[in-house]
Design a protein around this motif. Structure first.
Motif, mmCIF file in Angstrom:
data_model
loop_
_atom_site.group_PDB
_atom_site.id
_atom_site.type_symbol
_atom_site.label_atom_id
_atom_site.label_comp_id
_atom_site.label_asym_id
_atom_site.label_seq_id
_atom_site.Cartn_x
_atom_site.Cartn_y
_atom_site.Cartn_z
ATOM 1 N N THR A 30 1.070 -1.302 -0.156
ATOM 2 C CA THR A 30 0.085 -0.027 -0.008
ATOM 3 C C THR A 30 0.965 1.371 0.062
ATOM 4 O OG1 THR A 30 -0.156 -0.006 2.347
ATOM 5 C CG2 THR A 30 -1.953 -0.991 1.057
ATOM 6 N N HIS A 31 1.863 1.319 -0.831
ATOM 7 C CA HIS A 31 2.800 2.338 -0.815
ATOM 8 C C HIS A 31 2.149 3.617 -1.468
ATOM 9 C CE1 HIS A 31 6.501 1.076 0.839
ATOM 10 N NE2 HIS A 31 6.488 -0.267 0.190
ATOM 11 N N ASN A 32 1.183 3.259 -2.451
ATOM 12 C CA ASN A 32 0.587 4.469 -3.095
ATOM 13 C C ASN A 32 -0.815 4.263 -3.231
ATOM 14 O OD1 ASN A 32 0.384 2.796 -5.691
ATOM 15 N ND2 ASN A 32 2.388 2.957 -5.718
ATOM 16 N N ALA A 33 -1.498 5.386 -3.629
ATOM 17 C CA ALA A 33 -2.836 5.198 -3.933
ATOM 18 C C ALA A 33 -3.383 4.055 -5.220
ATOM 19 C CB ALA A 33 -3.432 6.808 -4.327
ATOM 20 N N ALA B 41 8.688 -2.424 8.405
ATOM 21 C CA ALA B 41 7.743 -2.955 8.886
ATOM 22 C C ALA B 41 6.830 -2.053 8.768
ATOM 23 C CB ALA B 41 7.733 -3.546 10.155
ATOM 24 N N ALA B 42 7.063 -0.869 8.964
ATOM 25 C CA ALA B 42 6.201 0.534 8.958
ATOM 26 C C ALA B 42 5.771 0.884 7.401
ATOM 27 C CB ALA B 42 6.758 1.709 9.739
ATOM 28 N N GLY B 43 6.135 -0.010 6.500
ATOM 29 C CA GLY B 43 5.769 0.453 5.022
ATOM 30 C C GLY B 43 6.708 1.440 4.411
ATOM 31 N N PHE B 44 8.022 1.544 4.900
ATOM 32 C CA PHE B 44 9.064 2.432 4.380
ATOM 33 C C PHE B 44 9.877 1.919 3.348
ATOM 34 C CE2 PHE B 44 7.328 5.027 7.626
ATOM 35 C CZ PHE B 44 7.475 6.348 6.946
ATOM 36 N N ARG B 45 10.259 2.135 2.286
ATOM 37 C CA ARG B 45 10.980 1.827 1.312
ATOM 38 C C ARG B 45 12.638 1.781 1.650
ATOM 39 N NH1 ARG B 45 8.560 0.300 -3.285
ATOM 40 N NH2 ARG B 45 6.633 1.513 -3.967
ATOM 41 N N ASN B 46 12.959 2.591 2.626
ATOM 42 C CA ASN B 46 14.517 2.668 3.012
ATOM 43 C C ASN B 46 14.566 3.344 4.226
ATOM 44 O OD1 ASN B 46 14.941 5.792 2.529
ATOM 45 N ND2 ASN B 46 14.394 5.094 0.412
ATOM 46 N N GLU B 47 15.677 3.178 5.059
ATOM 47 C CA GLU B 47 15.698 3.615 6.301
ATOM 48 C C GLU B 47 15.575 5.260 6.417
ATOM 49 O OE1 GLU B 47 19.001 3.069 9.871
ATOM 50 O OE2 GLU B 47 19.141 1.923 8.340
ATOM 51 N N LYS B 48 16.299 5.657 5.264
ATOM 52 C CA LYS B 48 16.635 7.249 5.345
ATOM 53 C C LYS B 48 15.233 7.917 5.324
ATOM 54 C CE LYS B 48 19.019 10.929 2.932
ATOM 55 N NZ LYS B 48 20.054 11.007 1.843
ATOM 56 N N SER B 49 14.260 7.495 4.434
ATOM 57 C CA SER B 49 13.075 8.097 4.447
ATOM 58 C C SER B 49 12.080 7.974 5.753
ATOM 59 C CB SER B 49 12.150 7.449 3.176
ATOM 60 O OG SER B 49 11.933 6.172 3.380
ATOM 61 N N PHE B 50 12.239 6.864 6.306
ATOM 62 C CA PHE B 50 11.646 6.496 7.734
ATOM 63 C C PHE B 50 12.264 7.608 8.845
ATOM 64 C CE2 PHE B 50 12.038 4.279 11.672
ATOM 65 C CZ PHE B 50 10.652 4.567 12.053
ATOM 66 N N ILE B 51 13.460 7.818 8.747
ATOM 67 C CA ILE B 51 14.033 8.450 9.776
ATOM 68 C C ILE B 51 13.480 10.068 9.691
ATOM 69 C CG2 ILE B 51 16.068 9.768 10.832
ATOM 70 C CD1 ILE B 51 17.449 7.042 10.215
ATOM 71 N N ARG B 52 13.419 10.550 8.248
ATOM 72 C CA ARG B 52 13.122 11.719 7.936
ATOM 73 C C ARG B 52 11.649 12.058 8.587
ATOM 74 N NH1 ARG B 52 14.882 11.857 3.398
ATOM 75 N NH2 ARG B 52 13.294 11.222 2.108
ATOM 76 N N ALA C 194 -2.706 11.741 5.233
ATOM 77 C CA ALA C 194 -2.843 11.637 6.841
ATOM 78 C C ALA C 194 -3.004 10.503 7.539
ATOM 79 C CB ALA C 194 -3.918 12.977 7.307
ATOM 80 N N LEU C 195 -3.778 9.385 6.760
ATOM 81 C CA LEU C 195 -4.051 8.205 7.479
ATOM 82 C C LEU C 195 -2.819 7.286 7.321
ATOM 83 C CD1 LEU C 195 -7.387 7.453 5.703
ATOM 84 C CD2 LEU C 195 -7.011 7.945 8.131
ATOM 85 N N LYS C 196 -2.110 7.466 6.258
ATOM 86 C CA LYS C 196 -0.859 6.699 6.162
ATOM 87 C C LYS C 196 0.190 6.922 7.303
ATOM 88 C CE LYS C 196 0.991 6.074 1.996
ATOM 89 N NZ LYS C 196 1.327 6.458 0.555
#
Length: 340
Positions: free
Chosen positions: A256-259, A313-324, A286-288
């Protein structure tokens, strides 16, 4: 065409002529002529035997209304006895005082059995799935498809009207072989269709059964003046859409990465998904963020998984975008959040 006669032809012609042909058989079984009903619906009689012919929703509404009145049979010859005009109105009224959709549908099915023994209707639940099942107690012969399709669309439309919400179908089952116009079932039921099953059924999310009825007697009186559109036009509002989106985002974060991906799982388009969420006062991004933030926070606090695994596990493609993203949500990095 007379000047005061509405044109029923504009709009997509998607309803198979086979359903109208079955109505014509009901006429002939009673020694009657369907010509007047066909004329009111602007259907040329020679099109009845054309397997490729289709009619518009307005034409289907018009021919059904005319046939029910002329035959004085809202079942259109499908049952062992005629259901006089107003029978389905009585069923709807008898369920109107129900506290929830589950109670209303069970009442409707039980009362339907008092009017017609030819079909057995029931509401079944299994975990997160519910179904309205239809079992044929007698063979309607060439009217089988008309019988199954009309009853299921009738109760599905009424259910949506009761709770003022779309009730998207997960699957639809039919106890006969795929007809030549099988592609029309995607329009008739807007769900994956299975044929050759033991009984007919429409399957949907069981949470809709707990919704309260939102209609009163005044709304019922207005509905019964024009009830047929319920079976050919669907609701736009979906009162469970936000919950269903949250559930998919939580359970299938990688799908469910994109609409577009999310909309496909909901059997709709991305454009329709965004519109329906706006109508519910919600926003997909906002829901994502809400679901991902909750999931990531739980994993950071309750497990010792590396940040990279938490991000995935939270649905991010990489660690960098998750941290941001996590820093934007909380003002902290995932590592600081875990330590504190």
């Amino acid at each position: 065409m007379p000047a005061d006669t509405p044109d029923l032809l504009p709009g997509p012609a998607l309803t198979p002529m086979a359903l109208v042909r079955a109505m014509a058989l009901a006429y002939r079984a009673r020694g009657m002529d369907p010509a007047a009903a066909l004329a009111q619906a602007q259907i040329p009689p020679e099109h009845l035997n054309d397997p490729q012919a289709r009619i518009t929703a307005a034409q289907m509404e018009a021919v059904s209304y005319a046939a029910m009145r002329e035959l004085d049979d809202e079942a259109l010859g499908c049952f062992e006895r005629a259901l006089p005009w107003g029978s389905y109105g009585l069923l709807a009224r008898a369920s109107l005082s129900s506290p929830t959709l589950a109670v209303a549908l069970k009442r409707w099915c039980r009362h339907h059995g008092l009017l017609a023994n030819a079909v057995a209707l029931s509401v079944e639940t299994s975990g997160e799935r519910a179904a309205i099942a239809l079992r044929l107690r007698r063979d309607p012969g060439p009217l089988t498809e008309l019988c199954v399709v009309s009853v299921l669309r009738n109760i599905h439309g009424l259910a949506a009207w009761f709770v003022d919400s779309r009730i998207p179908l997960l699957e639809a089952h039919f106890p006969y072989a795929p007809p030549p116009h099988v592609e029309a079932y995607a329009v008739l039921f807007d769900a994956p269709a299975r044929f050759g099953t033991d009984q007919a059924a429409i399957h949907f999310d069981s949470r809709y059964l707990s919704l309260p009825l939102r209609r009163d007697e005044a709304a019922m009186s207005q509905l019964l003046q024009r009830a047929l559109p319920l079976t050919v036009r669907s609701y736009r509002r979906d009162r469970l859409l936000v919950q269903r989106v949250r559930q998919l985002l939580a359970r299938q974060p990688l799908e469910t990465h994109n609409a577009d991906d999310l909309a496909a799982l909901l059997h709709t388009s991305a454009r329709t998904l965004h519109r329906q969420l706006r109508e519910e006062g919600a926003n997909l991004q906002a829901l994502k963020d809400e679901v991902r933030r909750e999931r990531a926070s739980q994993l950071l606090l309750r497990t010792d998984r590396p940040i990279k695994q938490v991000a995935e596990a939270a649905g991010f493609r990489n660690e960098k975008s998750f941290i941001r993203a996590f820093r934007a949500w909380t003002g902290q990095s995932p590592g600081d959040f875990r330590r504190r």
